[in-house]
Every structure is written in C-alpha cells, then in structure tokens.
Design a protein around this motif. Structure first.
Motif, PDB file in Angstrom:
ATOM      1  N   SER A  65       0.811  -1.216   0.000  1.00 40.53           N
ATOM      2  CA  SER A  65       0.000   0.000   0.000  1.00 40.53           C
ATOM      3  C   SER A  65       0.840   1.260   0.000  1.00 40.53           C
ATOM      4  O   SER A  65       1.981   1.268   0.441  1.00 40.53           O
ATOM      5  CB  SER A  65      -0.897   0.029   1.248  1.00 40.53           C
ATOM      6  N   GLY A  66       0.181   2.316  -0.468  1.00 39.86           N
ATOM      7  CA  GLY A  66       0.750   3.652  -0.392  1.00 39.86           C
ATOM      8  C   GLY A  66      -0.001   4.429   0.664  1.00 39.86           C
ATOM      9  O   GLY A  66      -0.086   4.013   1.815  1.00 39.86           O
ATOM     10  N   ARG A  67      -0.614   5.524   0.263  1.00 36.11           N
ATOM     11  CA  ARG A  67      -1.290   6.435   1.189  1.00 36.11           C
ATOM     12  C   ARG A  67      -2.596   5.876   1.747  1.00 36.11           C
ATOM     13  O   ARG A  67      -3.017   6.256   2.833  1.00 36.11           O
ATOM     14  CB  ARG A  67      -1.563   7.752   0.454  1.00 36.11           C
ATOM     15  N   MET A  68      -3.269   4.981   1.009  1.00 34.96           N
ATOM     16  CA  MET A  68      -4.595   4.521   1.426  1.00 34.96           C
ATOM     17  C   MET A  68      -4.627   3.018   1.648  1.00 34.96           C
ATOM     18  O   MET A  68      -5.273   2.275   0.914  1.00 34.96           O
ATOM     19  CB  MET A  68      -5.635   4.942   0.390  1.00 34.96           C
ATOM     20  N   ALA A  69      -3.977   2.570   2.703  1.00 30.21           N
ATOM     21  CA  ALA A  69      -3.931   1.139   3.009  1.00 30.21           C
ATOM     22  C   ALA A  69      -5.336   0.569   3.198  1.00 30.21           C
ATOM     23  O   ALA A  69      -5.600  -0.575   2.832  1.00 30.21           O
ATOM     24  CB  ALA A  69      -3.087   0.890   4.257  1.00 30.21           C
ATOM     25  N   TYR A  70      -6.238   1.362   3.753  1.00 32.32           N
ATOM     26  CA  TYR A  70      -7.606   0.883   3.987  1.00 32.32           C
ATOM     27  C   TYR A  70      -8.354   0.620   2.683  1.00 32.32           C
ATOM     28  O   TYR A  70      -9.340  -0.112   2.668  1.00 32.32           O
ATOM     29  CB  TYR A  70      -8.378   1.866   4.868  1.00 32.32           C
ATOM     30  N   VAL A  71      -7.882   1.179   1.565  1.00 35.34           N
ATOM     31  CA  VAL A  71      -8.480   0.922   0.252  1.00 35.34           C
ATOM     32  C   VAL A  71      -7.665  -0.128  -0.489  1.00 35.34           C
ATOM     33  O   VAL A  71      -8.203  -1.084  -1.035  1.00 35.34           O
ATOM     34  CB  VAL A  71      -8.564   2.218  -0.595  1.00 35.34           C
ATOM     35  N   GLU A  72      -6.344   0.051  -0.489  1.00 33.56           N
ATOM     36  CA  GLU A  72      -5.458  -0.798  -1.269  1.00 33.56           C
ATOM     37  C   GLU A  72      -5.341  -2.218  -0.713  1.00 33.56           C
ATOM     38  O   GLU A  72      -5.115  -3.160  -1.465  1.00 33.56           O
ATOM     39  CB  GLU A  72      -4.082  -0.137  -1.361  1.00 33.56           C
ATOM     40  N   GLU A  73      -5.476  -2.356   0.592  1.00 40.67           N
ATOM     41  CA  GLU A  73      -5.482  -3.682   1.232  1.00 40.67           C
ATOM     42  C   GLU A  73      -6.672  -3.735   2.179  1.00 40.67           C
ATOM     43  O   GLU A  73      -6.532  -3.958   3.378  1.00 40.67           O
ATOM     44  CB  GLU A  73      -4.163  -3.922   1.980  1.00 40.67           C
ATOM     45  N   ASN A  74      -7.853  -3.539   1.618  1.00 39.22           N
ATOM     46  CA  ASN A  74      -9.067  -3.367   2.394  1.00 39.22           C
ATOM     47  C   ASN A  74      -9.342  -4.500   3.370  1.00 39.22           C
ATOM     48  O   ASN A  74      -9.606  -4.248   4.550  1.00 39.22           O
ATOM     49  CB  ASN A  74     -10.257  -3.159   1.457  1.00 39.22           C
TER      50      ASN A  74
END
Length: 90
Positions: A65-74
């Motif tokens: 993940s980059g800035r949005m771990a909650y989206v990129e590795e939900n």
C-alpha cells in the motif's frame, strides 16, 4: 490541522496532524496507525516514531500500500482494525 472522525457511539478525540509526537495526555489513548510501505507522506518509520512513548499504540505496516492502506489492502485493514478493537475491549 485537527482531524476528528465522527461515528455514532465512538468517543471523538481530535488529533493534531501537524505534529509528530504523542503528548503526555494522549499516552493513555488507544492508537492504531496503518502505514503503507509506499506512502511517501507518512512512512512506516514515521508511524513507528509516532508510537514511541505511547504504551497503547500499535503501528502496522501494509506491504502493498501507499497512502490509502484501507483501500489498497481493504480486507487486511478491516481485519487489523477489528482485531485491535477486540483486543482492547472497544
């Protein structure tokens, strides 16, 4: 900048995002930091530094993940938050 997350039934704690330290008052708070390994704004090392001196703080690195771990590795992010809350009785 002060950030407050509004969710029903959750005590809201404003967090000053312009500083990189934990105050004595904040040391008793539960703190979970999700840090993306490819985040160029707040690195994993930065997240780890923020948790120094805070006994109830936990940094978690997200390798893909980059800035949005909650989206990129939900799925992993949701599981991490759920596990953190369960372990701390929240």
């Amino acid at each position: 900048m002060t950030v407050t997350h509004a969710q029903p039934g959750v005590r809201h704690v404003p967090i000053d995002t312009t500083r990189l330290y934990i105050t004595e008052r904040e040391q008793g708070y539960l703190l979970l930091l999700l840090a993306g390994c490819y985040d160029c704004t707040c690195s994993v090392a930065g997240a780890e530094a923020l948790t120094q001196g805070a006994p109830h703080a936990e940094p978690v690195a997200f390798e893909h993940s980059g800035r949005m771990a909650y989206v990129e590795e939900n799925a992993r992010a949701l599981a991490t938050v759920h596990d953190f809350l369960v372990r701390h009785g929240a």
